[in-house]
Structures are given as structure tokens and as C-alpha cells.
Scaffold this active site. Sequence first.
Site, short mmCIF file in Angstrom:
data_model
loop_
_atom_site.label_atom_id
_atom_site.label_comp_id
_atom_site.label_asym_id
_atom_site.label_seq_id
_atom_site.Cartn_x
_atom_site.Cartn_y
_atom_site.Cartn_z
N THR A 1 0.84 -1.19 0.00
CA THR A 1 0.00 0.00 0.00
C THR A 1 0.88 1.25 0.00
O THR A 1 2.06 1.19 0.32
CB THR A 1 -0.93 -0.03 1.24
OG1 THR A 1 -1.64 -1.25 1.26
CG2 THR A 1 -1.91 1.12 1.26
N THR B 1 -3.71 1.05 -2.87
CA THR B 1 -3.14 -0.27 -2.61
C THR B 1 -3.35 -1.25 -3.75
O THR B 1 -4.24 -1.07 -4.59
CB THR B 1 -3.77 -0.86 -1.33
OG1 THR B 1 -3.13 -2.08 -0.97
CG2 THR B 1 -5.26 -1.11 -1.51
N GLU C 1 -6.75 -7.92 -3.71
CA GLU C 1 -7.48 -7.24 -2.65
C GLU C 1 -8.52 -8.12 -1.96
O GLU C 1 -8.86 -7.89 -0.81
CB GLU C 1 -8.18 -6.01 -3.24
CG GLU C 1 -8.32 -4.88 -2.26
CD GLU C 1 -6.97 -4.39 -1.80
OE1 GLU C 1 -6.71 -4.48 -0.59
OE2 GLU C 1 -6.18 -3.94 -2.63
N SER D 1 -11.13 -2.65 5.02
CA SER D 1 -9.79 -2.12 4.85
C SER D 1 -9.34 -1.42 6.13
O SER D 1 -10.14 -0.83 6.86
CB SER D 1 -9.76 -1.11 3.70
OG SER D 1 -8.52 -0.44 3.64
N SER D 2 -8.03 -1.47 6.39
CA SER D 2 -7.43 -0.69 7.47
C SER D 2 -7.04 0.71 7.02
O SER D 2 -6.61 1.53 7.84
CB SER D 2 -6.19 -1.40 8.02
OG SER D 2 -6.54 -2.61 8.65
N GLY E 1 0.54 -0.10 5.30
CA GLY E 1 1.01 -0.99 6.37
C GLY E 1 0.06 -2.09 6.76
O GLY E 1 0.14 -2.59 7.89
N GLY E 2 -0.88 -2.50 5.89
CA GLY E 2 -1.79 -3.58 6.27
C GLY E 2 -2.61 -3.20 7.49
O GLY E 2 -2.97 -2.04 7.69
#
Length: 598
Positions: free
Chosen positions: A414, A432, A451, A478-479, A500-501
Site C-alpha cells: 500500500t 493499494t 485485494e 480495509s485498514s 502498512g496492512g
Amino acid sequence: MKLTHIALCAAPLLLAACAPTVNETNQSADPETPETETVEPAESAGRPAWTKGAMVAAADPRAVEAGLKILGEGGNAVDAAIAVHAVLGLVEPQSSGIGGGAFMVYYDYEADELTVLDGRETAPAAADENLFLQDGEVLPYVAAWQSGRSVGVPAMPRLYATAHEMFGKAEWASVFQPAIELATDGFEVTPRLGGLLSNERLRAAMRLDDDPVSAAYFYPDGKPLAVGTVRDNPEYAATLTALAKDGPDSFYTGANAEAIIAAVTAEPLPGAMTVQDLADYRVKLRPAVCGQHDEIRICSAPPPSSGAITQNMIFGLYNRSLPSDGDLAEEDVLMAWVEAQRLAYADRDHYVGDADYVKVPTEDLIDPAYLDARAAQGGLLDGTPQPGDPGEVLGRGPMIGMWGRDMTDETPGTTHLSIIDQYGNAVSMTATVESAFGNSRMVNGYLLNNELTDFSREPRVNNQIVANAPAGGKRPRSSMSPTMVFDENGDLLMVTGSPGGNSIVAYVSKTLLGVLEWGLTAQEAINLPNVIARGRTVGVEIDVPKGQQWADTLSAMGYVVEERTGENSGLHTIVVRGSYLEGGADPRREGVAKALAE
């Protein structure tokens, strides 16, 4: 609320001298240091003209320069964001690109309005909750990641077009020219890209060097592109040229759409995406969700993004968890932050999904009365935090039983960019392709995303569906937390975000607390050790200043600490400081924050 609960210039959390270093990665658009002439913002009939300058912060200097070029020619923040991201898709393909998606938060200065453009990828219409099950068993992550089933319908070209049609100022074709020129002439491979391509562990997991198309591009003659190599990408240039000439239909229909479907439906584990899925994709406009915290307002993207819920929960819980009397010690600050994260993550994991498909109690989760009750549940130390029940707390009836518990991991392929333009408009956009290099399947010069592995691969827990289970047309949770902050007068104060996930939630909260609560500059806040508290374990970045000390402190307090190195944050932050802009870029990546010269 005091914006500096703890003055870090005289406190044990101090990382460096408090005076900001003015350089390319932490630059102030200060009117006392002009360089060259730029476009003057026009006087607005409704609001005073913006006079605080313009700045771009993103993950590669060449992308930043593309954005500044567009601003210098009179374009605005949306125009610059498209230019920046089109370059990032070329020079940073491991992180994002036109084969992926994004959440964009846009602030219109003259109208004083926020808009969220949800450019999240969608599952094909044929998908169902069994997307990542095979013979009744959940596919392992790597198998799911590299399968055709993991590819969501790409969103970026449609997001570009929607944002530009609504808010853009520059000519549509012009915003792609920097990326087209760089793809045609060639770009120099950076250490980060070269290092990932030569990482043997990553190569063993992904198919980037097995697929003939991606292997020819990234591994010519069977060897990874070396750092410093000049790599051109004529196919990407051609794709962007068509996009510039014919708009997003050139991507979502015709030969390009057919090439995407051919790649997705190839082995291993072909996906079910169709050309109709591509043609049907649309960006969704969603209202920004804002939380009021005394003098400031924190705004971010709503579900399926976790940004608005988690950032407001962590900030509110942090303030409610601090001791009310006496001076604050380092232990007090760290414990309040860790507990706020753990509680927010637990609620996010349980309740957040695509709100078009599942009921997400967004407003309840950031309600001050719920935060009061939730903060009282802190102090778990070595226990495992459980989700709360905002329905029960707020007298609306229990709601915790609606969903099964979901602990889906999201990997950090991302990028994030922050922009304030010379007109006072701003963009916070996190984009991302999911994991590093997305799905490893390359089409016409760009990589496709993976995704859909952001869905829960295990759709049911104790035979109860989870909020983030796959479904046809659904957008995975999503974060990503593209965030803006406004001060007590309603004026823009801060633009921030990170890749960063699932650690994005923690990374972004660090910049909000660092700037707004701990009295740090943008760069000082970014430089602080990353602390990620999701579940029972607290991850602490130890290979940066203060990291080992923080790990030892938390461990001594009774937390289960995982000492971590090589954190993958990529924070890019701009803070409005009176009459000028202050920027910061994450030293863990290769980005810069740079002002538009005056």
C-alpha cells in the site's frame, strides 16, 4: 482538551530536538523562504484566499515532483493526486497502481466540505462466502494471494475520473503526462524496489518471477532488476495515453478489459471475474465520518474503511485512559495508547465490513458515552481484548451477537499521499494493490491486485457469518485510514495517513497523538517507534531510537511484547502551522514532503 497533554520537548518521550529540520523530507512552506514564482490563489467570494502555501508528501521524490508540477501549472489537489499516483504506479509497483484501488478524502476549501471517494475494489458478481474455501477447507494465505480468486475489480482509473470530474481543475490529459514521460524514458530502480525483487523469501512465495509477462519485466535474463537500473515501461505509457485520450472506458472495456479477464481466469485457481464486472464498476461517494474531541475534529473514511472508526476510537479512548491527576509519566502515555488500540482493534475486527452489505454501528462506536464505557474496560495487560457492545451501552439492545469474530490479516502492499494545494484544498489518499506486487499478474504494464484476500477467508466462526465475509459485488474491509483534522475554528489542521496492512490503524494514530497530544512536529511524530497493539500481543519497533526502551517498559508493565524490526509504515503528513505548512515523510520508505516553491 489541551492539545499538548504532555510536552515532549521536556518529557522522557523526546526523540530529537523539537525544532523541525527544514529539508526535503520535512519542509515548511514558509513565506519567508521563497524560491520561485508560483500560481497565486484566486480570491474567493465566500472565504478569504488561502495564503499558507502548498505541499505534496508521497512515497517517491519523482511522484512528488509530478504533483508539484501540476500544482505549479495551476492544477489543484485532486489533479496533483492523480499525477502523483500515476507515477507511483510506475516506480513503486510493489505498493499500488492502476490495477488496484484507494480511498480518497477530499477537502474543498471554498465550499468548506469533505467528500470521501470510495475506490475500493469489489468482488465479482459470481463470488460468494466460499470464495477462499476448497474442498471445505480454508485456503492458506499464499495460495489465496497468488490465485485468480484474489483479484478484485480494479478501481483506480474510475476513481481518477470521478474525482477529476467532480473537483479537478487541470486538463484531464495533462495529469498523466509526467508518468507517461517517465515510463517512456525510463526510471531508475530504487533500493526498496530492488531489495524486494531480490528478496528470496518473497520470491519463493509469489509468482512474479514465474509468470512470463511479469518475469520479463522485473527479472530480465532471470535476474531481478538491480538498484540503479533504468527500466522503461512502454506498455504502461500506452495504457496511460489511452486513459488520457479516451477516459476510463479505455480501461474497463475493450482490449484492456479482455486482457484483465484473461489474466484473472488463468491458473492457478482461476477467478470468476467477467468483462461485465469491469464495465459495471463505479466509485461510491460516502460522507466523511468525523469525531469531535473538544477543540478538534478528526475525519476519515467510513466502512468498508476502518479509518473513521478506529482513529476516533483510539484518540478518544487514549484521552479517557490517562490518569486525571499529576504529571504524566512515559508509562502512563504508553499504556493509554496501547489499551486504546487494543479496544479499538477488537471492535473494528468484529463490526466493520462493507456497510452496503452489513449493518455497521459506525456512529455508536465513536459515541462519547460508548467510549466512556469502553475505556473503563482497559487495563487488560496480558489478556486478550474482546469486542464491546455499543448497542447495550447506549440502550439500543445488544448487537454483539450479530457477527462472528474476524481476525483477518491484511498485508502491506500500500502507499499514502497527502496534499494541500495553493487554493487551500486537500487530499488524503491511501492506495493499494494489497500484498507486495499485488497478485503478481501483469497486464499492459501494470499489476493486478489481490485485494479480495482482505475478506475473511474463513467466512463463518462457530457457524456464524462474519461481517467481512466475501459476497458478490461486496468491498472487503480495509485498514486504510486517510485522515484529516480540523481545529476549533473548523480550519484544516492536519492531513495524514499510511500504508502498512492492519498496522495502518496504529501507524496513523501515532501521528495524530504525536502532533495533537505530544507537541511534536510532523517529522518527529513519524520518527517515533511504531507500536501495534492488536489482540493479546503488542508489537514494538526496536530498531529505531526509543524503540527498545519502549519495548522494555511495556514488557515490565506486564504486556506480551513482540520485538519487531523492519516496520513497513509509510506515513506522509502535513500540518498547518499558522501561516505555513510543515511536512513529514517516513524514513522507513523513500518518500519526501516538499513545498511548492513561491
